[in-house]
Scaffold this motif. Structure first.
Motif, PDB file in Angstrom:
ATOM      1  N   SER A 271       0.837  -1.194   0.000  1.00  0.00           N
ATOM      2  CA  SER A 271       0.000   0.000   0.000  1.00  0.00           C
ATOM      3  C   SER A 271       0.877   1.251   0.000  1.00  0.00           C
ATOM      4  O   SER A 271       2.063   1.208   0.348  1.00  0.00           O
ATOM      5  CB  SER A 271      -0.901   0.015   1.232  1.00  0.00           C
ATOM      6  N   GLU A 272       0.284   2.378  -0.369  1.00  0.00           N
ATOM      7  CA  GLU A 272       1.012   3.643  -0.342  1.00  0.00           C
ATOM      8  C   GLU A 272       1.435   3.988   1.080  1.00  0.00           C
ATOM      9  O   GLU A 272       2.518   4.549   1.291  1.00  0.00           O
ATOM     10  CB  GLU A 272       0.137   4.754  -0.928  1.00  0.00           C
ATOM     11  N   GLU A 273       0.596   3.651   2.051  1.00  0.00           N
ATOM     12  CA  GLU A 273       0.920   3.935   3.446  1.00  0.00           C
ATOM     13  C   GLU A 273       2.126   3.120   3.902  1.00  0.00           C
ATOM     14  O   GLU A 273       3.011   3.624   4.603  1.00  0.00           O
ATOM     15  CB  GLU A 273      -0.283   3.633   4.347  1.00  0.00           C
ATOM     16  N   PHE A 274       2.167   1.842   3.496  1.00  0.00           N
ATOM     17  CA  PHE A 274       3.293   0.982   3.867  1.00  0.00           C
ATOM     18  C   PHE A 274       4.582   1.521   3.260  1.00  0.00           C
ATOM     19  O   PHE A 274       5.615   1.603   3.940  1.00  0.00           O
ATOM     20  CB  PHE A 274       3.040  -0.446   3.380  1.00  0.00           C
ATOM     21  N   TYR A 275       4.535   1.903   1.984  1.00  0.00           N
ATOM     22  CA  TYR A 275       5.751   2.395   1.336  1.00  0.00           C
ATOM     23  C   TYR A 275       6.216   3.711   1.954  1.00  0.00           C
ATOM     24  O   TYR A 275       7.421   3.925   2.153  1.00  0.00           O
ATOM     25  CB  TYR A 275       5.535   2.575  -0.163  1.00  0.00           C
ATOM     26  N   ALA A 276       5.286   4.585   2.279  1.00  0.00           N
ATOM     27  CA  ALA A 276       5.653   5.858   2.898  1.00  0.00           C
ATOM     28  C   ALA A 276       6.350   5.637   4.237  1.00  0.00           C
ATOM     29  O   ALA A 276       7.277   6.370   4.604  1.00  0.00           O
ATOM     30  CB  ALA A 276       4.412   6.723   3.085  1.00  0.00           C
ATOM     31  N   GLU A 277       5.934   4.606   4.960  1.00  0.00           N
ATOM     32  CA  GLU A 277       6.526   4.314   6.266  1.00  0.00           C
ATOM     33  C   GLU A 277       7.910   3.683   6.135  1.00  0.00           C
ATOM     34  O   GLU A 277       8.783   3.901   6.979  1.00  0.00           O
ATOM     35  CB  GLU A 277       5.611   3.376   7.050  1.00  0.00           C
ATOM     36  N   HIS A 278       8.127   2.913   5.058  1.00  0.00           N
ATOM     37  CA  HIS A 278       9.361   2.136   4.930  1.00  0.00           C
ATOM     38  C   HIS A 278      10.197   2.535   3.716  1.00  0.00           C
ATOM     39  O   HIS A 278      11.119   1.807   3.338  1.00  0.00           O
ATOM     40  CB  HIS A 278       9.024   0.649   4.841  1.00  0.00           C
ATOM     41  N   GLU A 279       9.929   3.677   3.137  1.00  0.00           N
ATOM     42  CA  GLU A 279      10.686   4.124   1.966  1.00  0.00           C
ATOM     43  C   GLU A 279      12.164   4.308   2.318  1.00  0.00           C
ATOM     44  O   GLU A 279      12.497   4.870   3.367  1.00  0.00           O
ATOM     45  CB  GLU A 279      10.120   5.443   1.453  1.00  0.00           C
ATOM     46  N   PRO A 280      13.091   3.848   1.466  1.00  0.00           N
ATOM     47  CA  PRO A 280      14.520   4.005   1.754  1.00  0.00           C
ATOM     48  C   PRO A 280      14.913   5.472   1.919  1.00  0.00           C
ATOM     49  O   PRO A 280      14.500   6.329   1.132  1.00  0.00           O
ATOM     50  CB  PRO A 280      15.199   3.389   0.527  1.00  0.00           C
ATOM     51  N   ALA A 281      15.703   5.743   2.945  1.00  0.00           N
ATOM     52  CA  ALA A 281      16.137   7.111   3.225  1.00  0.00           C
ATOM     53  C   ALA A 281      17.353   7.468   2.377  1.00  0.00           C
ATOM     54  O   ALA A 281      18.195   6.615   2.097  1.00  0.00           O
ATOM     55  CB  ALA A 281      16.473   7.257   4.703  1.00  0.00           C
ATOM     56  N   PRO A 282      17.467   8.735   1.964  1.00  0.00           N
ATOM     57  CA  PRO A 282      18.661   9.175   1.235  1.00  0.00           C
ATOM     58  C   PRO A 282      19.817   9.418   2.192  1.00  0.00           C
ATOM     59  O   PRO A 282      19.671   9.338   3.416  1.00  0.00           O
ATOM     60  CB  PRO A 282      18.188  10.481   0.592  1.00  0.00           C
ATOM     61  N   GLY A 283      20.990   9.726   1.626  1.00  0.00           N
ATOM     62  CA  GLY A 283      22.136  10.101   2.440  1.00  0.00           C
ATOM     63  C   GLY A 283      22.921   8.924   2.981  1.00  0.00           C
ATOM     64  O   GLY A 283      22.648   7.758   2.687  1.00  0.00           O
ATOM     65  N   LEU A 284      23.916   9.244   3.797  1.00  0.00           N
ATOM     66  CA  LEU A 284      24.819   8.242   4.358  1.00  0.00           C
ATOM     67  C   LEU A 284      24.077   7.336   5.334  1.00  0.00           C
ATOM     68  O   LEU A 284      23.406   7.806   6.249  1.00  0.00           O
ATOM     69  CB  LEU A 284      25.971   8.943   5.078  1.00  0.00           C
ATOM     70  N   LYS A 285      24.226   6.023   5.135  1.00  0.00           N
ATOM     71  CA  LYS A 285      23.609   5.070   6.053  1.00  0.00           C
ATOM     72  C   LYS A 285      24.224   3.696   5.837  1.00  0.00           C
ATOM     73  O   LYS A 285      24.895   3.432   4.829  1.00  0.00           O
ATOM     74  CB  LYS A 285      22.088   5.000   5.853  1.00  0.00           C
TER      75      LYS A 285
END
Length: 260
Positions: free
Chosen positions: A166-180
């Motif tokens: 779902s869109e809600e699931f992806y918004a919660e678990h979307e990969p973050a940008p930047g150093l990680k």
């Protein structure tokens, strides 16, 4: 099928001196402290033959590096030994890093960087000097003391061909940008990297794990012009990240993905 993987965010030291050494910290970004194996020569650019400089030196032996990351790498030395196991990325710094940009955009066979897992001395090596020529153009240093657990991340939307989240699931678990560390990398429509795993008998289409994300060109837009960051040298084309062959965990590859 769940692709959720925990990510980890850097916890920076409050101050990093120009002569910073990694010590028992987890990682040194940039800087002039270079850790090499005994009797090892300084790494050289395969394109212009000038000395490479360190971009990332991650002390896998340090207890400040998350165990979730350490267990993924083979034969990690314990802390307190004469040698330490490090994940290292050295890059070319000729002018505006033209060797690096050219190599990654067209062919990784030119070896304008070195990406490796190595057992190295805990004392940094002296800087090489060639008579009549300037020394290496070192990058601004920054120490990462440890890593804070981040969110669980799913595959980036560019890779979710068979997912029905779902869109809600992806918004919660979307990969973050930047150093990680770990998690999942941010992808674009295009990417460039070495194809396949070089180990004999490796699968023609090996499985790769997102091991470490360095960042992309859009991660630095809000920075002040005088606020230098070593990671910007990797951000010329898109998001840059390190992948690990699941079958042969000592095999790493440097990948860049973007919209060019």
């Amino acid at each position: 099928m769940s692709y959720l993987q925990r990510s980890f965010s850097p916890v920076y030291a409050s101050e990093t001196l120009p002569s910073a050494e990694i010590g028992e910290n987890s990682m040194l970004i940039g800087g002039a402290s270079v850790y090499l194996s005994p009797n090892e020569s300084w790494p050289i650019c395969g394109t212009c033959s000038k000395p490479l400089v360190p971009l990332i030196q991650l002390n896998v032996s340090s207890p400040c590096t998350p165990e979730e990351f350490r267990v993924l790498l083979p034969s990690v030395l314990p802390p307190g030994q004469a040698l330490a196991t490090m994940l290292q990325l050295f890059v070319c710094r000729t002018g505006d890093a033209e060797c690096y940009t050219h190599s990654l955009l067209y062919s990784t066979s030119t070896c304008s960087w070195v990406l490796r897992i190595a057992d190295v001395m805990r004392t940094p090596r002296e800087v090489p000097h060639q008579h009549g020529t300037p020394g290496p153009l070192f990058l601004p240093p920054r120490l990462v003391e440890t890593w804070a657990p981040g969110k669980e991340e799913t595959l980036h939307e560019e890779l979710m061909w068979d997912q029905d989240d779902s869109e809600e699931f992806y918004a919660e678990h979307e990969p973050a940008p930047g150093l990680k560390m770990l998690g999942h990398s941010v992808r674009g429509k295009f990417y460039c990297a070495d194809d396949g795993c070089p180990r004999p008998g490796a699968h023609v289409f090996p499985e790769w794990r997102d091991l470490f994300q360095i960042g992309g060109r859009f991660d630095f837009e809000d920075k002040e012009e005088e606020d230098e960051d070593a990671l910007e040298t990797m951000a010329s084309l898109g998001n840059t990240f390190i992948e690990q062959c699941v079958e042969h965990p000592d095999v790493l590859r440097l990948t860049m993905s973007g919209e060019w």
